[in-house]
Design a protein around this motif. Structure first.
Motif, PDB file in Angstrom:
ATOM      1  N   LEU A  71      11.948   2.377  53.156  1.00 40.22           N
ATOM      2  CA  LEU A  71      12.451   3.671  52.725  1.00 40.22           C
ATOM      3  C   LEU A  71      13.968   3.618  52.914  1.00 40.22           C
ATOM      4  CD1 LEU A  71      10.229   5.562  51.882  1.00 40.22           C
ATOM      5  CD2 LEU A  71      10.347   6.672  54.088  1.00 40.22           C
ATOM      6  N   CYS A  72      14.681   4.665  52.452  1.00 43.35           N
ATOM      7  CA  CYS A  72      16.118   4.685  52.665  1.00 43.35           C
ATOM      8  C   CYS A  72      16.430   4.758  54.163  1.00 43.35           C
ATOM      9  CB  CYS A  72      16.735   5.880  51.945  1.00 43.35           C
ATOM     10  SG  CYS A  72      16.125   7.441  52.566  1.00 43.35           S
ATOM     11  N   ASN A  73      17.672   4.712  54.561  1.00 41.77           N
ATOM     12  CA  ASN A  73      18.175   4.596  55.945  1.00 41.77           C
ATOM     13  C   ASN A  73      17.441   3.518  56.729  1.00 41.77           C
ATOM     14  OD1 ASN A  73      16.803   7.050  55.246  1.00 41.77           O
ATOM     15  ND2 ASN A  73      18.220   8.192  56.525  1.00 41.77           N
ATOM     16  N   GLY A  74      16.936   2.494  56.074  1.00 37.92           N
ATOM     17  CA  GLY A  74      16.324   1.389  56.795  1.00 37.92           C
ATOM     18  C   GLY A  74      14.992   1.708  57.449  1.00 37.92           C
ATOM     19  N   ARG A  75      14.445   2.870  57.152  1.00 38.92           N
ATOM     20  CA  ARG A  75      13.123   3.157  57.702  1.00 38.92           C
ATOM     21  C   ARG A  75      12.108   2.201  57.099  1.00 38.92           C
ATOM     22  NH1 ARG A  75      12.588   9.463  56.621  1.00 38.92           N
ATOM     23  NH2 ARG A  75      13.796   8.842  54.791  1.00 38.92           N
ATOM     24  N   ARG A  76      11.194   1.720  57.921  1.00 38.95           N
ATOM     25  CA  ARG A  76      10.232   0.725  57.473  1.00 38.95           C
ATOM     26  C   ARG A  76       8.825   1.086  57.949  1.00 38.95           C
ATOM     27  NH1 ARG A  76      10.084  -5.495  59.701  1.00 38.95           N
ATOM     28  NH2 ARG A  76       9.653  -4.331  61.604  1.00 38.95           N
TER      29      ARG A  76
ATOM     30  N   LYS B 151       8.035   9.555  57.111  1.00 37.76           N
ATOM     31  CA  LYS B 151       8.756  10.624  56.432  1.00 37.76           C
ATOM     32  C   LYS B 151       8.848  11.879  57.294  1.00 37.76           C
ATOM     33  CE  LYS B 151       7.998   9.184  51.647  1.00 37.76           C
ATOM     34  NZ  LYS B 151       7.510   9.558  50.303  1.00 37.76           N
ATOM     35  N   GLU B 155      10.428  15.815  53.601  1.00 29.73           N
ATOM     36  CA  GLU B 155      10.089  14.712  52.705  1.00 29.73           C
ATOM     37  C   GLU B 155       8.595  14.692  52.398  1.00 29.73           C
ATOM     38  OE1 GLU B 155      13.621  11.595  54.073  1.00 29.73           O
ATOM     39  OE2 GLU B 155      11.649  11.522  55.009  1.00 29.73           O
ATOM     40  N   ARG B 225      14.345  13.572  44.806  1.00 35.03           N
ATOM     41  CA  ARG B 225      15.239  12.995  45.803  1.00 35.03           C
ATOM     42  C   ARG B 225      14.568  12.981  47.181  1.00 35.03           C
ATOM     43  NH1 ARG B 225      18.588  14.411  49.479  1.00 35.03           N
ATOM     44  NH2 ARG B 225      18.105  16.611  49.235  1.00 35.03           N
ATOM     45  N   CYS B 229      13.143   9.316  48.912  1.00 31.41           N
ATOM     46  CA  CYS B 229      14.013   8.799  49.952  1.00 31.41           C
ATOM     47  C   CYS B 229      13.812   9.514  51.263  1.00 31.41           C
ATOM     48  CB  CYS B 229      15.469   8.918  49.489  1.00 31.41           C
ATOM     49  SG  CYS B 229      16.613   8.077  50.535  1.00 31.41           S
TER      50      CYS B 229
END
Lengths: 229, 229
Positions: A71-76, B151, B155, B225, B229
């Motif tokens: 995911l964005c911000n490096g979330r995994r 999330k 989100e 968005r 993300c």
DNA sequence: CGGATACTTGACAAAGTTCAATCGCAGTGG
DNA sequence: CCACTGCGATTGAACTTTGTCAAGTATCCG
């Protein structure tokens, strides 16, 4: 995205998976009724990248891998840890929807997706076993969703340790091939919470941690209680 | 655990699922190359109970259902919302590992598991489609695991609303058949957080809530968005 | 209209995250 | 052999997000 090369060494299965056991051979390995190609990857190597075309199906022979989504911000999120006997690469779509990376040195056997489907068309047993593998993955994923959505940190760690103990066929000792970060991303926690919770379980006498990668289960019953409820 | 009775009314599909579309008929409905039995359930009825023997495979014709898993203290995880065209009951094991309950009046068609597997043995296309259905469920489950594990509340709600809009084929209006509690248990949140987050999105002008079950998407781009993300 | 149910809102508590510092160990080079 | 370095793991303290509990509002349906 195959960056490693196939070895010529024979491959030995250290776990047979019910009816789908596979037999070691010098160069090729039986797999879904096909001749699979053995491959070797180094620790950290990427076997499959997210959005890669899904052209092959794999079975782990030895070592451990992880499936990752980003995911964005490096979330995994790690979907699963893959160990000897486990399959991966069976996708509904034409591209992989997660990456697969080697956590340790990894031996796999690979068959082409189209060959597997062709074999399934010819042989009912292969078709059934292809379905079975997929259904089993689904089952595991649903179980994991329950953990992610509704369990507390202690329960997550408890479930994880129970799962690892069971998969390693050991009732009281576990060797963790993965880092704290991997565990965190598998359980939907942060590395700090994983660490703290482990220490907490150690203080409570439920487990012992001779090293950070080696867990001794002192009170299996206590762990069961955590993971089930 | 079939507590309702089969209706004698014809059943009309309001959505065709790619190659696996099914055709309405007076009493029986084509389904995986077999003659499925149409059944009707009332809102709240349990179609399948957790730990029930897995003897049938179902396809939703109309209405919405939820798949549930329970934990102690009444914690619940909803695995999926099932709508017209969706399948359920394909289990790797001999028992269902989650319950399925009707959220609205529900029409399904049912075939026996053994008949489906027999048909898959005879007909390669059926086998392939059985695999396809299972692989698609797996894909959805993995996507959902990412949501549950990584999330935030906004989100999650954003993703949920986007998903519902897409499934209802509408770009800007959604009718939610499920309660706030159902949404909460699907997203791994509490009912209060769901409520608050919806209000927050409304205040931000992203959505409007003419009634609590009817959502108007004012800024789809904003929702995208959030969900991506 | 009354009662039940679902939803919303507020105030507070708790669980888990973030940021920062420290520890411990394996590998490396002097 | 020992200090140094680097990386993963642990710990602490402040902070955020989400959960909990309780009250209030809206809606549906007899």
């Amino acid at each position: 995205m195959l960056t490693s090369v196939a070895t010529t060494r024979g491959i030995v299965s250290n776990r047979t998976d019910g009816a789908r056991g596979f037999v070691p051979s010098a160069r090729h390995t039986s797999f879904l009724g096909l001749t699979g190609i053995p491959l070797h990857f180094e620790r950290g190597a990427e076997i499959v990248a997210e959005e890669d075309p899904a052209e092959h199906i794999y079975q782990v022979v030895s070592g451990t891998a992880r499936t990752c989504k980003l995911l964005c911000n490096g979330r995994r999120q790690i979907g699963a840890f893959l160990m000897a006997g486990d399959y991966f690469g069976m996708e509904a779509r034409d591209t992989h929807c997660f990456a697969v990376e080697a956590i340790t040195d990894l031996h796999v056997v690979m068959v082409s997706r189209s060959a597997a489907f062709a074999a399934a068309g010819r042989d009912t047993a292969v078709a059934r076993s292809l379905w079975d593998i997929t259904a089993r993955s689904l089952d595991a994923c649903q179980q994991h969703a329950l953990l992610l959505g509704r369990k507390t940190a202690v329960e997550k760690i408890g479930s994880f340790l129970s799962e690892m103990a069971e998969r390693q066929g050991s009732d009281d000792e576990i060797d963790l091939p993965m880092s704290r970060q991997d565990i965190a991303d598998y359980l939907g926690l942060t590395i700090e919470t994983v660490s703290r919770t482990m220490t907490q379980l150690e203080s409570a006498g439920t487990i012992a941690l001779p090293t950070s990668r080696h867990v001794v289960i002192k009170r299996p019953h206590e762990l069961e209680r955590l993971s089930l409820c």
